[in-house]
Design a protein around this motif. Structure first.
Motif, PDB file in Angstrom:
ATOM      1  N   TYR A 216      -1.366  -1.592   6.997  1.00 56.08           N
ATOM      2  CA  TYR A 216      -2.738  -1.613   7.513  1.00 56.08           C
ATOM      3  C   TYR A 216      -3.470  -0.307   7.212  1.00 56.08           C
ATOM      4  N   SER A 217      -2.745   0.813   7.237  1.00 60.04           N
ATOM      5  CA  SER A 217      -3.370   2.107   6.924  1.00 60.04           C
ATOM      6  C   SER A 217      -3.900   2.136   5.496  1.00 60.04           C
ATOM      7  N   GLY A 218      -3.211   1.432   4.596  1.00 54.01           N
ATOM      8  CA  GLY A 218      -3.650   1.388   3.212  1.00 54.01           C
ATOM      9  C   GLY A 218      -4.744   0.380   2.948  1.00 54.01           C
ATOM     10  N   GLY A 219      -4.962  -0.519   3.911  1.00 53.21           N
ATOM     11  CA  GLY A 219      -6.004  -1.522   3.746  1.00 53.21           C
ATOM     12  C   GLY A 219      -5.486  -2.891   3.338  1.00 53.21           C
ATOM     13  N   PHE A 220      -4.151  -3.088   3.385  1.00 48.64           N
ATOM     14  CA  PHE A 220      -3.601  -4.400   3.069  1.00 48.64           C
ATOM     15  C   PHE A 220      -3.782  -5.342   4.259  1.00 48.64           C
ATOM     16  N   SER A 221      -3.864  -6.625   3.954  1.00 53.93           N
ATOM     17  CA  SER A 221      -4.073  -7.610   5.026  1.00 53.93           C
ATOM     18  C   SER A 221      -2.830  -7.779   5.889  1.00 53.93           C
TER      19      SER A 221
END
Length: 243
Positions: A216-221
């Motif tokens: 989530y920190s990287g922006g993945f769903s």
């Protein structure tokens, strides 16, 4: 974090040292330098292969590592769009075996770092600069369109950047930006967005976040999307290499 590995991150790239790293065929977007601390490893790229102790691999190249002796190997991934990356870019060949002197010089730089607890972004960047210098300048003619430089900067600042938004920021049509981006970087706009997300997630893992949190920190769903992207980039599952 596994005790028998060490990972360092910086703005210009990262360093990973681990033992018994075996990968499936994968495609990485960074310039990669790999050196063994002891026995040689087997490297494959398409129909080409080499058994060596040190190698430099160009970005967006298919590669596979086989480590028959389970030796410690260091992987130095360098951002192809930083000054060191531009200097090391070679569009004439996919990979090149390092000379024994180059390999040993790089290992001398890495051995002390691997043996001590000190680890921060500034130190990692200094190490990468030193390692790149040991290889020398391969090319000093690589230049990038300023609009693509700006596009890369926008994507790295926000993983939510869209093709439409970045194109508008550069006064380009989405079609023109998409074509120019691929031409200049060797990867599609979407591939670079995913790669940028992956780097952010990996930094989070190094900050002791678990896989779900770092995804989530990287922006993945979700974690599954992160895992798939990681495997495509490194040819190995994150659970077998970083945790």
């Amino acid at each position: 974090m596994r005790k028998n590995i060490k990972i360092g991150f910086s703005e210009i790239g990262g360093i990973y040292i681990g033992e018994d790293i075996q990968t499936e065929q994968h495609l990485h977007h960074a310039i990669t330098i790999a050196v063994s601390f002891s026995e040689k490893f087997h490297f494959e790229s398409g129909q080409q292969s080499v058994f060596c102790s040190g190698i430099i691999i160009q970005p967006n190249a298919i590669r596979k590592f086989i480590n028959p002796y389970k030796s410690y190997v260091a992987f130095i991934h360098i951002d192809p769009f930083c000054s060191q990356g531009f200097n090391l870019t070679d569009k004439s060949e996919t990979f090149k075996e390092l000379s024994p002197a180059q390999t040993q010089n790089i290992l001398e730089i890495l051995r002390n770092w691997f043996s001590v607890n000190e680890n921060n972004e500034k130190l990692t960047e200094e190490l990468i600069v030193q390692i790149a210098a040991k290889i020398g300048i391969i090319s000093n003619t690589v230049k990038m369109d300023s609009r693509i430089v700006q596009a890369i900067d926008l994507i790295r600042k926000s993983e939510k950047s869209t093709l439409k938004h970045v194109a508008a920021s550069n006064n380009l049509s989405t079609y023109r930006l998409s074509h120019l981006f691929k031409e200049q970087t060797g990867m599609s706009f979407r591939e670079f967005v995913l790669y940028s997300k992956l780097i952010k997630s990996l930094k989070s893992i190094c900050d002791n976040q678990n896989f779900t949190q770092s995804s989530y920190s990287g922006g993945f769903s979700d974690q599954a999307h992160f895992t798939r992207t990681y495997f495509k980039a490194f040819g190995i599952l994150p659970s077998r290499s970083v945790k």
